[in-house]
Write an enzyme that holds these catalytic residues in place. Structure first.
Site, PDB file in Angstrom:
ATOM      1  N   LYS A 269       2.849  11.381   6.978  1.00  0.00           N
ATOM      2  CA  LYS A 269       1.998  11.186   8.150  1.00  0.00           C
ATOM      3  C   LYS A 269       2.532  11.892   9.390  1.00  0.00           C
ATOM      4  O   LYS A 269       2.274  13.049   9.597  1.00  0.00           O
ATOM      5  CB  LYS A 269       1.735   9.705   8.386  1.00  0.00           C
ATOM      6  CG  LYS A 269       0.951   9.044   7.243  1.00  0.00           C
ATOM      7  CD  LYS A 269       0.439   7.694   7.602  1.00  0.00           C
ATOM      8  CE  LYS A 269      -0.292   7.021   6.437  1.00  0.00           C
ATOM      9  NZ  LYS A 269      -1.516   7.714   5.997  1.00  0.00           N
TER      10      LYS A 269
ATOM     11  N   ASP B 189       9.577   2.861   1.746  1.00  0.00           N
ATOM     12  CA  ASP B 189       8.387   3.648   2.076  1.00  0.00           C
ATOM     13  C   ASP B 189       8.131   3.511   3.573  1.00  0.00           C
ATOM     14  O   ASP B 189       7.579   2.518   4.037  1.00  0.00           O
ATOM     15  CB  ASP B 189       7.195   3.151   1.262  1.00  0.00           C
ATOM     16  CG  ASP B 189       5.916   3.931   1.562  1.00  0.00           C
ATOM     17  OD1 ASP B 189       5.873   4.647   2.581  1.00  0.00           O
ATOM     18  OD2 ASP B 189       4.952   3.799   0.779  1.00  0.00           O
TER      19      ASP B 189
ATOM     20  N   PHE C 202       0.861  -1.176   0.000  1.00  0.00           N
ATOM     21  CA  PHE C 202       0.000   0.000   0.000  1.00  0.00           C
ATOM     22  C   PHE C 202       0.897   1.225   0.000  1.00  0.00           C
ATOM     23  O   PHE C 202       1.585   1.502   0.980  1.00  0.00           O
ATOM     24  CB  PHE C 202      -0.937   0.056   1.208  1.00  0.00           C
ATOM     25  CG  PHE C 202      -1.844   1.264   1.149  1.00  0.00           C
ATOM     26  CD1 PHE C 202      -3.011   1.229   0.411  1.00  0.00           C
ATOM     27  CD2 PHE C 202      -1.495   2.436   1.789  1.00  0.00           C
ATOM     28  CE1 PHE C 202      -3.825   2.345   0.316  1.00  0.00           C
ATOM     29  CE2 PHE C 202      -2.301   3.566   1.702  1.00  0.00           C
ATOM     30  CZ  PHE C 202      -3.472   3.517   0.972  1.00  0.00           C
TER      31      PHE C 202
END
Length: 407
Positions: free
Chosen positions: A263, A234, A149
């Protein structure tokens, strides 16, 4: 003069109902309407309090409204919020210097969302492949892992293996090869002279906090060096203290060529992301070839710098490591009592629930009734990712609530 009547505050049920005709259905949230928050707690419009064990998918690593981050934002709001990158601003250099030092890399490309960071990394990797590696024009490939993801843009869903993320959104962007996660042999077989990069999550979050075997990341690093391609990690969910280290790759002392952050980098206040890399990689970009109006804006840079300062102390990494042992012990105690298995590192866990007891969604709803907020993923799995500011007592209370729900 006619004075408009004062409308009574709407209830949670009324607000949820009001969303239906005006909001696109891109999420399936739990039926809680948050109005206030501080630290590890949120409060709905009726005043009910809930312990937040999701932390905005790690965007709230430092809790809701951390005083140092709120103060940094307030101070910057009184000075300057946006110039665009048409001009320099007085906060960006300090932010980039601090983030480069924290990660042990050279240069920073500031963006806004995690998906933007991934898209930027794809562009940089391709440009590097053509200009440095010598891959023929338009033939660069990037190897990714199944179960990944990395975001929701059309390029990113082109290499997703989640059909719900892909169905109806083609045609898809070419140039990607998908191999099984945690399989070095499959990865090696997919890498060839056209490979620009290997793009991986050191821990797969959306897949259910899937942790690779010890040595896998070291193997990826060795393989990419031998093959002359880039390793892109990531760490948008796994990074910035979540796993008990600054980065998840730190558990194997691995340094990727490109690191993707987001984030928690914005402290739960503003969207901030970044590609951090060596000068030999990010140096392929030239003025005019990439950009973002809001990327690196003064408000984001001020908050991002405050986040870097919090992490530089090591306090939050230590908290995640220490409380991660409490989390692991609690989940071990529930294994066989409704929990069929779990994967945990630091304050991050994917918990598999016995389907006979309920789906992940149902368990999340029952926990909400107990005053604990979590989120499901992939059937009967729930994710736990509390703010790193959570106390031992709060964490144990949440684990007790999970036990009651499962019992």
């Amino acid at each position: 003069m006619t004075v408009a009547p004062v409308q009574a505050p709407r209830s949670s049920a009324e607000l949820i109902s009001a969303e239906t005709p005006v909001l696109a259905h891109n999420y399936h949230p739990l039926p809680v309407v948050v109005a206030r928050a501080e630290g590890t707690w949120v409060e709905d419009v009726e005043g009910r309090r809930y312990l937040d064990l999701l932390a905005g998918y790690s965007a709230l690593n430092f809790g809701h409204r951390h005083p140092a981050l709120i103060e940094a934002a307030h101070r910057q709001l009184d000075q300057l919020t946006l110039t665009s990158r048409a001009f320099h601003n007085d906060r960006l250099a300090g932010f980039a210097e601090g983030l480069a030092e924290l990660t042990g890399l050279d240069m920073v490309l500031p963006m806004n969302t995690g998906a933007e960071a991934v898209e930027s990394a794809v562009k940089v990797a391709r440009k590097w492949a053509y200009e440095v590696k010598g891959v023929p024009a338009d033939r660069a490939t990037i190897v990714v892992a199944g179960g990944n993801f990395h975001g929701r843009t059309t390029t990113i869903v082109s290499f997703s293996t989640d059909e719900s993320a892909r169905a109806g959104f083609g045609p898809f962007t070419p140039g990607f090869r998908v191999v099984p996660y945690n399989d070095l042999a499959a990865l090696e077989a997919a890498v060839d002279e056209t490979t620009a990069a290997v793009l991986l999550e050191p821990i797969q979050g959306e897949a259910g906090v899937v942790i690779p075997d010890d040595g896998y990341l070291t193997g990826v690093r060795d393989l990419t060096r031998r093959a002359g391609c880039l390793f892109i990690a990531d760490e948008i969910q796994s990074g910035l203290g979540r796993t008990g280290r600054t980065l998840a790759v730190d558990h194997e002392a691995v340094r990727p060529d490109m690191l993707l952050l987001g984030k928690a980098l914005g402290g739960g206040i503003v969207p901030v992301s970044a590609v951090v890399a060596g000068r030999d990689v990010l140096g392929v970009l030239r003025p005019g070839e990439h950009g973002s109006t809001f990327g690196g804006n003064p408000l984001s840079a001020a908050v991002g710098s405050a986040v870097v300062d919090l992490l530089a102390t090591g306090e939050f990494q230590r908290r995640a490591a220490d409380l991660g042992e409490v989390l692991r012990a609690g989940l071990e105690g529930l294994t066989g009592k409704g929990v069929t298995g779990f994967r945990a590192r630091g304050l991050w866990a994917g918990v598999d629930i016995d389907p006979a007891i309920g789906t992940g969604r149902r368990i999340s709803e029952l926990l909400m009734e107990e005053g604990v907020l979590v989120k499901d993923t992939h059937g009967s799995t729930i994710r736990l990712a509390p703010p790193l500011t959570i106390t031992r007592e709060e964490l144990e209370s949440a684990l007790d609530a999970l036990g009651r729900v499962l019992g």
